[in-house]
Design a protein around this motif. Structure first.
Motif, mmCIF file in Angstrom:
data_model
loop_
_atom_site.group_PDB
_atom_site.id
_atom_site.type_symbol
_atom_site.label_atom_id
_atom_site.label_comp_id
_atom_site.label_asym_id
_atom_site.label_seq_id
_atom_site.Cartn_x
_atom_site.Cartn_y
_atom_site.Cartn_z
ATOM 1 N N MET A 1 -0.438 2.972 -0.446
ATOM 2 C CA MET A 1 0.516 1.856 -0.363
ATOM 3 C C MET A 1 1.267 1.960 0.952
ATOM 4 O O MET A 1 1.785 3.001 1.313
ATOM 5 C CB MET A 1 1.489 1.923 -1.541
ATOM 6 C CG MET A 1 2.583 0.873 -1.513
ATOM 7 S SD MET A 1 3.586 0.894 -3.019
ATOM 8 C CE MET A 1 4.225 2.569 -2.968
ATOM 9 N N SER A 3 4.360 1.152 3.620
ATOM 10 C CA SER A 3 5.807 1.016 3.514
ATOM 11 C C SER A 3 6.214 -0.428 3.709
ATOM 12 O O SER A 3 5.571 -1.178 4.442
ATOM 13 C CB SER A 3 6.500 1.886 4.563
ATOM 14 O OG SER A 3 6.174 3.237 4.373
ATOM 15 N N PRO A 4 7.342 -0.846 3.063
ATOM 16 C CA PRO A 4 7.799 -2.220 3.266
ATOM 17 C C PRO A 4 8.206 -2.469 4.703
ATOM 18 O O PRO A 4 8.618 -1.563 5.420
ATOM 19 C CB PRO A 4 9.007 -2.325 2.323
ATOM 20 C CG PRO A 4 8.847 -1.202 1.348
ATOM 21 C CD PRO A 4 8.147 -0.109 2.098
ATOM 22 N N GLU A 19 5.951 -5.387 0.723
ATOM 23 C CA GLU A 19 5.221 -4.178 0.333
ATOM 24 C C GLU A 19 3.758 -4.555 0.126
ATOM 25 O O GLU A 19 3.445 -5.435 -0.684
ATOM 26 C CB GLU A 19 5.800 -3.599 -0.955
ATOM 27 C CG GLU A 19 5.045 -2.404 -1.500
ATOM 28 C CD GLU A 19 5.482 -2.037 -2.901
ATOM 29 O OE1 GLU A 19 4.628 -1.547 -3.663
ATOM 30 O OE2 GLU A 19 6.656 -2.253 -3.241
ATOM 31 N N ARG A 21 -0.199 -3.683 -0.811
ATOM 32 C CA ARG A 21 -1.190 -2.840 -1.467
ATOM 33 C C ARG A 21 -2.560 -3.462 -1.233
ATOM 34 O O ARG A 21 -2.669 -4.573 -0.724
ATOM 35 C CB ARG A 21 -0.900 -2.710 -2.962
ATOM 36 C CG ARG A 21 0.490 -2.156 -3.266
ATOM 37 C CD ARG A 21 0.666 -1.876 -4.742
ATOM 38 N NE ARG A 21 2.017 -1.439 -5.049
ATOM 39 C CZ ARG A 21 2.409 -1.002 -6.238
ATOM 40 N NH1 ARG A 21 1.538 -0.974 -7.254
ATOM 41 N NH2 ARG A 21 3.653 -0.622 -6.436
#
Length: 260
Positions: A1, A3-4, A19, A21
């Motif tokens: 994932m 990072s924002p 965010e 994915r």
């Protein structure tokens, strides 16, 4: 994932935290000091995100920071807009773009979703909320109309009579009523809201992406285009290796259960 995205400059927080994915994106409206009011910077960030998701389709989850989805359009900016700005469809065109993304859009709503915030929620394919979720379009009290989608999307969601009553009075709808009229499909505790949105995204991700995109596209087609559009989309899917693989696995599982 990944990072924002956290900022547009060292001093100005991003109005939209993103965010990413592999199979979904979570976008969080992030102006908590303004109750996530939708300003031009938010609209610009939504357009940038839509461009990304048009090029690389993934499910989108939209939510808000600080216990609020979005309290509306930024009134300070809205007050200064003139006729040319209205005709430009600043918010309306962004929400159309969100609505027309290839993969499903899930709105996870806590607290206020008013005015433009409600219209952004209406642009989603699926809406879930918390017991504190509240929806309303108070635009006529401010001397304008809800021109970013409510006048046509809301009646498609809850029916013309109910939409007329809500838009003409500006009445606030709480979570229980929103559930009863189909404005949201489920109500969850605030602590579980994002987990439940991810659970929906998980279910979507288990399905074939091409079939999901086709289903969303066919759902949006005008009645006059059916059943032609259904059959044309099905014809493409009938030729796909993924359809053959998934159906073969289904038949093998069924045969195995029968043999046990």
């Amino acid at each position: 994932m990944n990072s924002p995205d956290v900022a547009v400059s060292p001093d100005v927080p991003s109005p939209l935290l993103v965010e990413r994915r592999d199979d979904r994106v979570v976008a969080t409206l992030n102006r908590p000091d303004k109750r996530n009011a939708i300003d031009q910077a938010t609209i610009d960030a939504l357009h940038a995100l839509c461009a990304e998701l048009e090029a690389e389709p993934r499910t989108l989850v939209i939510t808000g920071a600080g216990g609020v989805f979005a309290s509306g359009a930024d009134i300070a900016q809205l007050r200064e807009r003139r006729a040319a700005d209205a005709l430009a469809g600043i918010n309306a065109n962004a929400f159309v773009r969100v609505n027309e993304l290839p993969m499903p859009v899930i709105a996870a709503i806590d607290g206020w979703a008013l005015g433009g915030g409600a219209e952004l929620a209406f642009a989603a394919d699926i809406r879930i909320g918390t017991p504190d979720a509240k929806f309303g379009n108070p635009e006529t009290g401010l001397g304008i109309i809800p021109a970013a989608g409510a006048t046509w999307r809301l009646k498609e969601i809850v029916g013309e009579s109910r939409a007329s009553e809500l838009l003409l009075t500006g009445r606030i709808v709480d979570a229980a009523e929103a559930l009863s009229i189909g404005l949201v499909t489920a109500v969850h505790p605030a602590a579980d809201l994002l987990a439940e949105a991810h659970a929906l995204a998980d279910r979507i991700a288990r399905n074939d992406r091409d079939a999901t995109i086709a289903t969303k596209r066919v759902l949006r087609a005008p009645r006059v285009d059916h059943p032609r559009v259904d059959l044309e989309s099905q014809a493409v899917l009938f030729e796909s290796p993924e359809k053959h693989r998934r159906m073969t696995e289904f038949l093998e599982r069924r045969a195995k259960r029968s043999a046990e």
